[in-house]
Write a protein that holds these residues in place. Structure first.
Motif, PDB file in Angstrom:
ATOM      1  N   GLN A  81      -7.271   0.374  -0.569  1.00 30.16           N
ATOM      2  CA  GLN A  81      -7.448  -0.875   0.172  1.00 30.16           C
ATOM      3  C   GLN A  81      -8.654  -0.752   1.104  1.00 30.16           C
ATOM      4  N   ASP A 113      -5.704  -1.377  -5.123  1.00 23.18           N
ATOM      5  CA  ASP A 113      -5.187  -1.974  -3.897  1.00 23.18           C
ATOM      6  C   ASP A 113      -6.231  -2.952  -3.373  1.00 23.18           C
ATOM      7  N   SER A 144       0.836  -1.211   0.000  1.00 21.97           N
ATOM      8  CA  SER A 144       0.000   0.000   0.000  1.00 21.97           C
ATOM      9  C   SER A 144       0.863   1.250   0.000  1.00 21.97           C
TER      10      SER A 144
END
Ligand SMILES: Nc1ncnc2c1ncn2[C@@H]1O[C@H](COP(=O)(O)OP(=O)(O)OP(=O)(O)O)[C@@H](O)[C@H]1O
Ligand SMILES: [Mg+2]
Lengths: 418, 622, 248
Positions: free
Chosen positions: C85, C169, C43
């Motif tokens: 994410q 992500d 990330s």
């Protein structure tokens, strides 16, 4: 009032179904409420408007209210004014000019009062005074001390009862001159009243004692004095004497911090307003002996006029009067006297009647000067002492306000031309 | 300054810092754990002083004095318990800052309650037995009680530090301050943790109040002076950081003492009374701190984006909404036909505050930026208009047009700094700027009329009639409100909301979050400035109060009362609050108590604001 | 010249070296998977490329332009789209409004203070939503959606600027396995249609090996292996280091 009622307004979440029908109903409701105002039944009563910051300065204004209430009862018991009963419509003005002007407007337009009186803080007094000018209604500023009220910002419709900042300062100056101290320190709350007091004191003293030196000047924010630091700063300037315009909480903190640190030992201290029961009483055992103050020694004034007031006040309220009580009492009587003198409730006639109006008060006779609309009500100047753990004023004299105003030609230059 | 002076002033500063620290540490704890901006903290401090003096005098002597301290703390703690369990607990889930409204109501209620119990006169407390006088150290005179306080501050800090580092409860409190979500995961009973923190914080306020007994009389104005000082300390010190709070309190105490000690200084023939700076020094310090080190002296750098509690869907209003508004405006325009003059005057106030509240809502709602100093823009607009008329002699309409301009400029300047922050930090920075602006206006006699302000600024002949001015205000305020609503529903408003909902995402889709927020500041300030200018002509003048803290707080109260989540919330809130205040002022003796009680009921009944609550009700009925 | 060139970037959090001297390229029309165990620094790499954070050292080049430390909004203008994410969508808006807001921004109308935003780019928004399989949900409040659907909304928003490079992500976290493949099919289709390059990370190895043209393996902030899916799958160190622990 635009969109006063919550139901009128469809929220973002559900914008449907006849919003304007609801709007109609809501506005009707609001207008309905507004319409229910009482209108004065003219003829048998004369309504007078009163406004003050009752909940902002309760220590001064609760006695003040008792004062005018007592006067009102006296007036009506004696048959009212010109055979008509007086009625006072009193309002809290929330202590700020904006709300005060609105309240004044309500009194004038909805309650149909013939005159206004009241006011405590100077900026509120000035705002209402200007409202009175614009609306052409008589306003008697009872308490506000600002010199501007009758001088720089004076107007035809505004009168002021209490001795102004300048007058009270001037009343202390002869004592200061007599003591002939060279090094002076000043401390005053940082707003117009304090600044004006300090300016006036410096100017008046300097004029009469050219060798005077002002060695320190402290201007703490109103109500937030850092007393220890202020006392220390004054002490380190090593003054011979101190002039203070502090009052209320600031005064109490200053006195305590000064007593603790011995600031007042061997120094003459002058404190404007320091002898007013409102500010003196809380000091109790802390009362600094020997200070020169203006104030109100209600216990020891034995003139018949005052005794009559004192007895009536105590009988009515089971409490002793503060200075505010006298201010309220006299203000009410002054308005009544003006109406009675005018023989009419029309504003222009009231103003004319108020100019040069003579009045007997618990402090003795006063006059509302035609030249600047300032009353000649004086103040008591004396020294502080402690008695049975209480602060009292001793060695006092009554200083008639008339003697502490600038000469007429000076006053004329101070006041704007009409 | 001599060495003796410096020593004395140091002790003065440190003594003041001790009580300030106690007060602020309580606030910091409460804010850190519960995120409640507790306006009532100052009220508990005030009650601490009153209770302390009452106990000390009733019992008398040394026992009385020293007994008064724990008793005052206990009573303040008990009050805190009552407040937390009966009121705040019910509104923790409400949208951000809503609890502030509840604590505002409590301030009003507690103030009048204190007046009823203790009366209007200041009460000067006893001196501390054994510490009555001063000692001389060299040339310096040091009050013994001050020396005692200088020790108390660090002692309390050490004790609190011990609790928070060595006990499980303290550990949980620290965890809650740093990461609230994690706390839920730990399976901690949040309810009692919150209550416990509230009680401890309140008790600290009460203790601080009681410790002030010998230094300061109990008075009804203690609450507000205390709360602003405490907020400054909390923010400068760093949220939830006790050591930071201590450091900040010391810094502020010493700085103030220094200003006083310097007195009048002469620089190049220009003399300035530095003691006047005490008016604003702490706010200046706060502004510098927030601009340079937003997390405060003792705090740790934090992610500036806070997670928002609940976000509701905001629907763009359709044609029916606008038709409704038009109908309402028509009705309002007809009002002069049926009402008396005073209703129009009151209605003009309502209009002005509607625009003011809507402009604040624009920042708080769609913008997600609460401003605690919004009155600054109102005031700058007001002073612009007043000065334009007074000094330049321009006509009213020109003055009304100038005001939004300068206000917008001020908004852009303030906004430039503020958009770098978020949440309470941003709010406090606006407050700091507002206080600085206020103090300039308050001091600058020659231009602004100083504390008295300016008056004699009435509408010209053609608009002097109350009805005409009302219609003018209606036209301008409606235009302002509709303009803001249009912006909210336009792409700009969506970008602003996008930045609020998820600023990282907004950036990632090309929205320049800071720029959007910055422009929003300018726009909101312009609208507030217009409201301020109208206010001047409605009142015939102005004073520094137009930009003081209470006006900013009124704005917040209006927005929250109406509901942040709906467009019409501020309109409803402004109308309701102005009308309620006018009504209670005119018809009740203890109007603060009544007003506070009504607001408190509204808080409990409508945790989404009145407009929000009614909208939900309608949804449920439909 | 590759579309994306990352050279020697590093980023520390205090004493943690989250990304440590990482270099890689992504070519146009290429699908690259960046994999590694939890905390490997994936990330952070995405953040550096996407402009959310600055690298302490190193350079990032997009289509020949140095974009190191450039802000995300500018990168969006240069044709970079991304998903996060932890999903981040505009909770006070409907699904369609979310996408419209992104489209409006792409059209450079974000600062327009008039006109109803909900009327702008409606059809395009619906087209994008249809593409990611959310056509039915367009008018629902975003806050009500399931996690997997939020990922799709994000994808639709990331496509609003017709990106040249798409960063994803963990795009399929929270979805059922068939949906995962469907989504990745969709992305692969875009790569064909729009000449798009994709850099993504995944914990589902089926997705990685089924949809990546090339795989980079990151561990403790360093690239420990790189190559086509087959060779990476065969890499012994990767097996020991990574697949052994997180393969379900
Ligand atoms: N804001 C931060 N502050 C401090 N450390 C961080 C921060 N963000 C990430 N880290 C650390 O940097 C390292 C790399 O984190 P990163 O999020 O890039 O890993 P990842 O590969 O994406 O992991 P995951 O598979 O769990 O998403 C980790 O050790 C993490 O703890
Ligand atoms: Mg990750």
């Amino acid at each position: 009032m635009t969109t006063a009622n919550p139901e009128t307004s469809p929220s973002l979440t559900t914008p449907r179904r006849r919003p304007w029908l609801r709007a109609l109903v809501a506005v009707a409701c609001v207008l309905g409420c507004a319409g229910t105002s009482r209108f004065a039944a003219a003829g048998d009563v004369i309504r007078i408007g009163e406004l003050n910051a009752y909940k902002t300065f309760p220590a001064f204004l609760e006695p003040y209210r008792k004062g005018w209430q007592l006067a009102l009862e006296e007036i009506n018991a004696a048959g009212g004014v010109a055979g008509r009963r007086l009625e006072v419509v009193s309002r809290d003005d929330n202590g700020n000019p904006g709300d005060a002007v609105r309240v004044a407007e309500e009194l004038a337009s909805r309650e149909h009062v013939v005159a206004l009186f009241g006011g405590f803080a100077s900026h509120v007094g000035l705002a209402v005074s200007d409202f009175a000018r614009q609306r052409r209604i008589l306003f008697l500023a009872a308490e506000p001390l600002s010199d501007k009220l009758v001088w720089q910002n004076g107007n035809r419709y505004t009168f002021r009862l209490r001795a102004s900042t300048y007058m009270q300062t001037a009343m202390l100056v002869p004592e200061a001159v007599r003591l002939h101290r060279r090094r002076w320190a000043l401390v005053y709350p940082n707003y117009e009243y304090g600044q004006a007091a300090a300016e006036a004191f410096k100017a008046l003293l300097k004029a009469r004692q050219p060798d005077v030196e002002f060695v320190a000047e402290q201007a703490p924010p109103l109500g937030k004095i850092d007393a220890g630091a202020t006392v220390q700063a004054l002490a380190s300037a090593k003054p011979d004497a101190i002039f203070s315009a502090l009052f209320a909480t600031d005064l109490a903190k200053f006195v305590r911090a000064g007593n603790t640190r011995g600031l007042f030992r061997g120094r003459e201290v002058f404190n404007l307003l320091g002898g007013e029961p409102e500010y003196l009483d809380p000091l109790r055992a802390e009362t600094p002996a020997g200070w020169y103050v203006t104030g109100y020694p209600w216990r020891s004034i034995s003139t018949p006029a005052h005794t009559r007031f004192l007895d009536a006040y105590r009988a009515r309220w089971h409490d002793y009067p503060r200075l505010g009580s006298v201010v309220g009492y006299v203000a009410m009587h002054a308005v009544a006297a003006a109406i009675s003198r005018a023989g009419d409730t029309q504003t222009e006639k009231l103003v004319d009647a108020m100019e040069g109006l003579d009045l007997d008060t618990p402090f003795g006779p006063i006059r509302f000067r035609a030249i600047d609309h300032q009353s000649t009500m004086g103040a008591f100047v004396g020294r502080l002492a402690q008695k049975d753990g209480r602060g009292v004023m001793v060695d006092w004299v009554y200083r008639d306000g008339a003697a502490y105003l600038p000469p007429d030609d000076v006053v004329r230059t101070l006041r704007p031309a009409h | 300054m001599t060495v003796a002076d410096t020593l004395s002033q140091l002790v003065n500063g440190l003594a003041g810092a001790s009580t300030l620290f106690l007060l602020a540490s309580g606030l910091s704890l409460i804010f850190g754990v519960t995120r409640v901006v507790n306006f009532a903290h100052g009220s508990l401090y005030m009650i601490g002083t009153y209770v302390g003096i009452a106990v000390a005098e009733h019992v008398g002597g040394a026992t009385g004095f020293w007994l008064a301290l724990p008793v005052a703390a206990a009573i303040a703690g008990a009050l805190g318990f009552a407040v937390e369990t009966t009121v705040l607990r019910r509104v923790y889930r409400a949208p951000e800052l809503f609890q502030l409204l509840a604590t505002f109501a409590l301030v009003l209620i507690l103030k009048d309650a204190t007046l009823i119990v203790w009366g209007p006169e200041d009460v000067l407390g006893p001196r501390a037995p054994g510490l009555e006088d001063a000692v001389r150290v060299g040339d310096a005179t040091l009050a013994k009680y001050d020396l005692f306080l200088v020790i108390v501050g660090p002692l309390v800090l050490a004790a609190l530090d011990l609790v928070f580092r060595r006990t499980r409860w303290g550990l949980l409190v620290r965890a809650a301050t740093q990461d609230r979500e994690m706390l839920g995961a730990l399976g901690v009973n949040q309810r009692w943790l919150f209550t416990g923190v509230f009680v401890l914080g309140s008790a600290l306020a009460g203790l601080a109040g009681a410790l002030q007994m010998p230094r300061e009389p109990a008075s009804l104005s203690l609450d507000l002076t205390a709360i602003t000082d405490a907020f400054v300390v909390v923010v400068v010190g760093g949220l939830g950081s006790l050591r930071g709070a201590f450091l900040a309190a010391v810094l502020i105490g010493v700085l103030k003492a220094l200003c006083v000690a310097l007195g009048t200084v002469e620089v190049a023939g220009w003399s300035f009374n530095v003691s006047k700076l005490t008016l604003v020094i702490e706010f200046a310090l706060m502004a510098v701190t927030l601009a340079a080190r937003p997390w405060g002296l003792g705090g740790r750098p934090f992610p500036l984006e806070e997670r928002r509690a609940t976000v509701e869907l905001a629907k763009t209003p359709g044609i029916r909404f606008w038709l409704g508004i038009v109908a309402l405006l028509v009705l309002c325009a007809l009002a002069p036909l049926v009402t008396d003059e005073y209703t129009l005057v009151l209605a003009t106030d309502v209009l002005v505050f509607t625009l003011f509240a809507t402009s604040l809502h624009f920042l708080m709602g769609p913008g997600g930026m609460a401003s605690f100093g919004h009155a600054a823009f109102f005031g700058i607009g007001a002073y612009t208009a007043a000065l334009a008329v007074r000094s330049a002699g321009v006509p009213m309409l020109v003055a009304l047009a100038l005001a939004p301009g300068t206000a917008a400029l001020a908004g852009l300047v303030v906004g430039w700094f503020c958009v770098r922050l978020s949440g309470v930090y941003l709010a406090m920075l606006t407050l700091a700027f507002a206080q600085i602006a206020w103090s300039v206006v308050f001091q600058w006699d020659d231009v602004t009329g100083g504390s008295n302000g300016l008056f004699g600024i009435w509408p010209p002949g053609w608009a002097s009639d109350r009805a005409t001015f009302y219609l003018l205000a209606l036209a301008l305020c409606a235009a302002g409100v509709v303009a803001l609503w249009t912006v909210v529903n336009a792409p700009f408003g969506f970008a602003l909301r996008a930045a609020r909902d998820a600023s990282t995402r907004a950036e990632a889709v090309g929205i320049r979050v800071r720029r959007v927020r910055w422009l929003a500041f300018g726009l909101a300030a312009a609208a507030a400035g217009l409201a301020g200018a109208l206010y001047v002509f409605a009142k015939g003048g102005l004073s520094p109060e137009v930009m003081a803290i209470p006006r900013s707080v009124d704005g917040l109260v209006m927005v929250l009362l109406g509901g942040v989540g709906t467009l019409v919330g501020p309109v409803v809130g402004a109308a309701l609050f102005t009308w309620l205040q006018d009504f209670t002022l005119r018809h009740t003796e203890y109007w603060r108590l009544v007003l506070g009680a009504v607001i408190l009921l509204a808080v409990l009944a409508f945790p989404n604001g009145v407009a929000g609550g009614l909208a939900r009700l309608r949804e449920r009925l439909a | 010249m590759n579309l994306l060139e990352v050279r020697n970037v590093s980023r520390c959090y205090g004493s943690v070296r989250a990304v440590d001297d990482v270099s890689f390229d992504v070519a146009a029309r290429e699908r690259v998977a960046l994999i590694g165990p939890n905390g490997a620094g994936k990330s952070t790499c995405f953040g550096i490329v996407g402009g959310q954070m600055r690298p302490d050292a190193g350079t990032v080049t997009l289509a020949g332009e140095r974009v190191t430390g450039m802000d995300p909004a500018s990168l969006f203008r240069r044709g970079l789209g991304r998903t996060f994410q932890v999903t981040a969508t505009f909770a006070s808006m409907t699904v369609a409004e979310n996408v419209q807001t992104a489209l409006t921004s792409h059209g450079r109308h974000s600062l327009r203070p008039f006109g109803r935003a909900t009327r702008l780019s409606r059809t395009q928004a619906h087209d994008l939503l249809d593409r990611v399989g959310l056509g039915e949900q367009a008018e629902r409040p975003c806050a009500e959606l399931a996690y997997g659907d939020l990922k799709r909304v994000e994808l639709a928003m990331a496509l609003a600027n017709a990106p040249r490079l798409l960063l994803m992500d963990e795009p399929t976290a929270g979805m059922a396995p068939p949906d995962r493949h469907a989504l990745m099919e969709l992305v692969s289709g875009l790569v064909q249609d729009r000449a798009l390059a994709v850099l993504f990370t995944e914990h589902d190895m089926d997705i990685v090996f089924g949809h990546a043209d090339r795989v980079l393996v990151l561990d403790h902030g360093r690239i420990v292996a790189a190559g086509d899916p087959g060779s990476v799958r065969a890499n012994a160190e990767v097996r020991r280091l990574y697949l052994g622990e997180s393969q379900p």
